[in-house]
Write a protein that holds these residues in place. Sequence first.
Motif, PDB file in Angstrom:
ATOM      1  N   UNK A 153      48.036  34.975 -31.313  1.00  0.00           N
ATOM      2  CA  UNK A 153      46.938  34.494 -30.597  1.00  0.00           C
ATOM      3  C   UNK A 153      45.645  35.655 -30.871  1.00  0.00           C
ATOM      4  N   UNK A 154      46.106  37.079 -30.784  1.00  0.00           N
ATOM      5  CA  UNK A 154      45.400  38.221 -31.165  1.00  0.00           C
ATOM      6  C   UNK A 154      44.460  38.296 -32.404  1.00  0.00           C
ATOM      7  N   UNK A 155      44.866  37.352 -33.149  1.00  0.00           N
ATOM      8  CA  UNK A 155      43.927  37.427 -34.464  1.00  0.00           C
ATOM      9  C   UNK A 155      42.773  36.716 -34.182  1.00  0.00           C
ATOM     10  N   UNK A 156      42.402  36.458 -33.019  1.00  0.00           N
ATOM     11  CA  UNK A 156      40.989  35.941 -32.650  1.00  0.00           C
ATOM     12  C   UNK A 156      39.962  37.073 -32.494  1.00  0.00           C
ATOM     13  N   UNK A 157      40.571  38.298 -32.540  1.00  0.00           N
ATOM     14  CA  UNK A 157      39.667  39.358 -32.406  1.00  0.00           C
ATOM     15  C   UNK A 157      40.278  40.692 -33.372  1.00  0.00           C
ATOM     16  N   UNK A 158      39.241  41.402 -33.822  1.00  0.00           N
ATOM     17  CA  UNK A 158      39.535  42.283 -34.923  1.00  0.00           C
ATOM     18  C   UNK A 158      40.252  43.717 -34.391  1.00  0.00           C
ATOM     19  N   UNK A 159      40.119  44.316 -33.247  1.00  0.00           N
ATOM     20  CA  UNK A 159      40.145  45.641 -33.108  1.00  0.00           C
ATOM     21  C   UNK A 159      41.553  45.901 -32.187  1.00  0.00           C
ATOM     22  N   UNK A 160      42.367  44.872 -31.980  1.00  0.00           N
ATOM     23  CA  UNK A 160      43.733  45.403 -31.213  1.00  0.00           C
ATOM     24  C   UNK A 160      44.651  46.093 -32.167  1.00  0.00           C
ATOM     25  N   UNK A 161      45.377  46.804 -31.627  1.00  0.00           N
ATOM     26  CA  UNK A 161      46.194  47.750 -32.555  1.00  0.00           C
ATOM     27  C   UNK A 161      47.701  46.893 -32.000  1.00  0.00           C
ATOM     28  N   UNK A 162      48.593  48.017 -32.009  1.00  0.00           N
ATOM     29  CA  UNK A 162      49.899  47.274 -32.193  1.00  0.00           C
ATOM     30  C   UNK A 162      50.717  47.319 -30.432  1.00  0.00           C
ATOM     31  N   UNK A 163      51.518  46.604 -30.475  1.00  0.00           N
ATOM     32  CA  UNK A 163      52.371  46.592 -29.127  1.00  0.00           C
ATOM     33  C   UNK A 163      53.839  46.650 -29.361  1.00  0.00           C
TER      34      UNK A 163
ATOM     35  N   UNK B  10      55.725  44.296 -28.653  1.00  0.00           N
ATOM     36  CA  UNK B  10      56.044  42.776 -29.031  1.00  0.00           C
ATOM     37  C   UNK B  10      56.535  42.710 -30.343  1.00  0.00           C
ATOM     38  N   UNK B  11      57.546  41.603 -30.735  1.00  0.00           N
ATOM     39  CA  UNK B  11      57.707  41.376 -31.964  1.00  0.00           C
ATOM     40  C   UNK B  11      57.106  40.243 -32.786  1.00  0.00           C
ATOM     41  N   UNK B  12      57.137  40.241 -33.955  1.00  0.00           N
ATOM     42  CA  UNK B  12      56.229  39.135 -34.655  1.00  0.00           C
ATOM     43  C   UNK B  12      57.184  37.962 -34.682  1.00  0.00           C
ATOM     44  N   UNK B  13      56.080  36.979 -34.525  1.00  0.00           N
ATOM     45  CA  UNK B  13      56.875  35.475 -34.198  1.00  0.00           C
ATOM     46  C   UNK B  13      56.808  34.680 -35.233  1.00  0.00           C
ATOM     47  N   UNK B  14      57.582  33.779 -35.364  1.00  0.00           N
ATOM     48  CA  UNK B  14      57.440  32.376 -36.425  1.00  0.00           C
ATOM     49  C   UNK B  14      56.112  31.934 -36.310  1.00  0.00           C
ATOM     50  N   UNK B  15      55.596  31.298 -37.379  1.00  0.00           N
ATOM     51  CA  UNK B  15      54.469  30.642 -37.412  1.00  0.00           C
ATOM     52  C   UNK B  15      53.451  31.144 -36.728  1.00  0.00           C
ATOM     53  N   UNK B  16      53.362  32.485 -36.833  1.00  0.00           N
ATOM     54  CA  UNK B  16      52.012  33.437 -36.426  1.00  0.00           C
ATOM     55  C   UNK B  16      51.539  34.143 -37.501  1.00  0.00           C
ATOM     56  N   UNK B  17      50.410  34.433 -37.454  1.00  0.00           N
ATOM     57  CA  UNK B  17      49.560  35.332 -38.478  1.00  0.00           C
ATOM     58  C   UNK B  17      49.652  36.645 -37.784  1.00  0.00           C
ATOM     59  N   UNK B  18      49.370  37.673 -38.736  1.00  0.00           N
ATOM     60  CA  UNK B  18      49.231  39.193 -38.471  1.00  0.00           C
ATOM     61  C   UNK B  18      48.021  39.515 -39.266  1.00  0.00           C
ATOM     62  N   UNK B  19      47.076  39.989 -38.726  1.00  0.00           N
ATOM     63  CA  UNK B  19      45.939  40.796 -39.426  1.00  0.00           C
ATOM     64  C   UNK B  19      46.403  42.149 -39.379  1.00  0.00           C
ATOM     65  N   UNK B  20      46.254  42.867 -40.790  1.00  0.00           N
ATOM     66  CA  UNK B  20      46.453  44.237 -41.177  1.00  0.00           C
ATOM     67  C   UNK B  20      45.031  44.833 -41.385  1.00  0.00           C
ATOM     68  N   UNK B  21      44.450  45.838 -40.796  1.00  0.00           N
ATOM     69  CA  UNK B  21      43.243  46.131 -41.397  1.00  0.00           C
ATOM     70  C   UNK B  21      43.366  47.554 -41.309  1.00  0.00           C
TER      71      UNK B  21
END
Lengths: 396, 396
Positions: free
Chosen positions: A228-238, A240-251
Amino acid sequence: MDPAFGPAFSKDEYNARVVATRHAMEARGLDLLIVTDPANMGYLTGYDGWSFYVPQAVAVALAEPWPIWMGRGMDANAARLTTYLPDGMIVPYPDTYVHNPEAHALQFMAQELAARGLTKGRIGVEMDSFQYSAKAHAALTAALPDAETVDATRLVNWIRLIKSPAEIAYLREAGRLAELAMASGIAKVAVGVRQCDASAAIFQAQIAGTNDFGGDYPAIVPMLPSGRGTNTPHLTWSDASFRENEATILELAGCRRRYHCPLARTVLLGEPIPRLAHVAEVLVEALETAIDTIRPGVAAEEVVAAWQKVVRPHGIEKDSRMGYSIGLNYPPDWGEGTISLRPGDRTELQAGMALHVMPGYWTDDWGIEISESVLITETGAECLVHFPRELAVKPV
Amino acid sequence: MDPAFGPAFSKDEYNARVVATRHAMEARGLDLLIVTDPANMGYLTGYDGWSFYVPQAVAVALAEPWPIWMGRGMDANAARLTTYLPDGMIVPYPDTYVHNPEAHALQFMAQELAARGLTKGRIGVEMDSFQYSAKAHAALTAALPDAETVDATRLVNWIRLIKSPAEIAYLREAGRLAELAMASGIAKVAVGVRQCDASAAIFQAQIAGTNDFGGDYPAIVPMLPSGRGTNTPHLTWSDASFRENEATILELAGCRRRYHCPLARTVLLGEPIPRLAHVAEVLVEALETAIDTIRPGVAAEEVVAAWQKVVRPHGIEKDSRMGYSIGLNYPPDWGEGTISLRPGDRTELQAGMALHVMPGYWTDDWGIEISESVLITETGAECLVHFPRELAVKPV
């Protein structure tokens, strides 16, 4: 000059930068320029150190052959190691000025410049620099009641816009670092892996670099919005683990001797939702159209118009800028604050400029970032990074 | 509230912080406080994202139950994800305000606050915040010609000084991260190894953390002066390799949910020069004496006096501060800008404060840093890090 510490450029190159700054000062009627942006300080002198959490400045006077570095006492040796400045041009202030509400270092600097006879006439200051707070300005003007201060924000940034061959060499090396870091990050993103572990892999690649050269710290840490966090650009990491059927943005950026090559990609674990996959394809096509538009003589906003022409028929609207000038920088921003790729920016593109073309797209539910950093050449745009220009899909 | 994004603390804890801020505002006769320091914004709301390279603020009004977050449009979703604020308290500004010399976001914010009827009375602003430039102040005051602005720099920082149990838990975890990072760094420093590779190892440990929790990005990157560069504290790394009979200073922090535990050590490859080895022993003894002095009721400067009493007989003089308050922070500084351990700072130490006791010592030829981060308890000082307190000597 010890090569382990010395400046990133030749003495002649710094001299040319100072001369160009003097010309710009003359054009603006400035007798003195007080530069507090650490990137501008580094550009004019080579000074490099993480000391920009306390006041420091480089002053350029029409009447002085050398710029003057002013900073905290313990950092004076860093100025001696990282610049060509003669000792008389390195002015330390006492530590009592640090985090002291009763005494501001800008007051000390103003007195020092006055004692050197440099505060008569018009003084340019970087009114909108992070390192020139409202209080810094109040301290300076109180110490120089008769001086006329003029806003010279980004005067040096605009000189930085056109890169020299030596700067371009660093930008290209930064491109290699960006490729390595992005490859490490995407390789690490997998279902069940913690976000912090992907970020650590990115840092490792950014800093260890290649066998031929290492990396410097980028002005921004990896940004890693996921799900859900991909709806905003400037979050860093936590954690939490990456989840199936979710996107991740790497900038992220590669950074070489403080020169940045930023890059954004989006990786999807599992099956993309159809709308996301379609938008990604349109965004890649539009990005390529935008890059094809870039060449000397084109206005910044024309690049945006070309991009919009591709995306609009697909119902994609974007009201934020889609890129900016890049190069030498320090935290908190790798952008130069000069050219913005947006309607109304009529700056004419020229060979030697470098841009992060970053048409990120965010809805309230998800977002996609696929970007490129380019160098403008005599005939067009040279991509500084060679990395698959697509939504990265990793089956789970 | 999605736990992958949510704030680091309970809603009650944020409420208590806002209440404490209101009390401090009342004591200062402030009706409105505009906070731009990202650490203070995060402290009051939980807001977390690398968006502090553009103007943003949190406003606390005596007349409003909730703080108001104001920031760039694309960051509003980050405010929704990382804070408990209701949607009406999240105010995005249009992207045209970004890096636009003609329009400053503080002008927009002032108008928004005025429209909510909050700009009558005295307005506190953080005059000496990095994120409150001279131009930001000019834009705000021009938009509010009738308002009285008052310098409220560090009003919230002073509230942050005493840590809650939940904050202390993060500080202790940050201590674990600092230990890991320091161990990784010292293990990597060896003759012929590039400085960038040691830095990469430190980053990897800082961010990947432990199996139980990962690390956040510290507000300062690892500082790694080596050889002659140890005569100044804020150099980072280069591609040069570590050399025999040279010392390297490692100053770094563990960072957990933005809470910092800094730590400095010095490592020597080969035989220490006798003066350096002697000074290191004296500095360790003095550091331990200083830590033994720390307990509630003692004034900050008394810690310095105790330290000086040990070092002076050995001809060691230090004119810079020897420590500062630590906790929640963002780049460029992990210090809180409140307590400084130096003569003249008579702040009374209290349980719940945390200090980086950092009596770095630099000559023109070499330097030594051996530090500790401590939490002040009811009876004394608890070291947040457990790491050999000595000059690390690695035979070559």
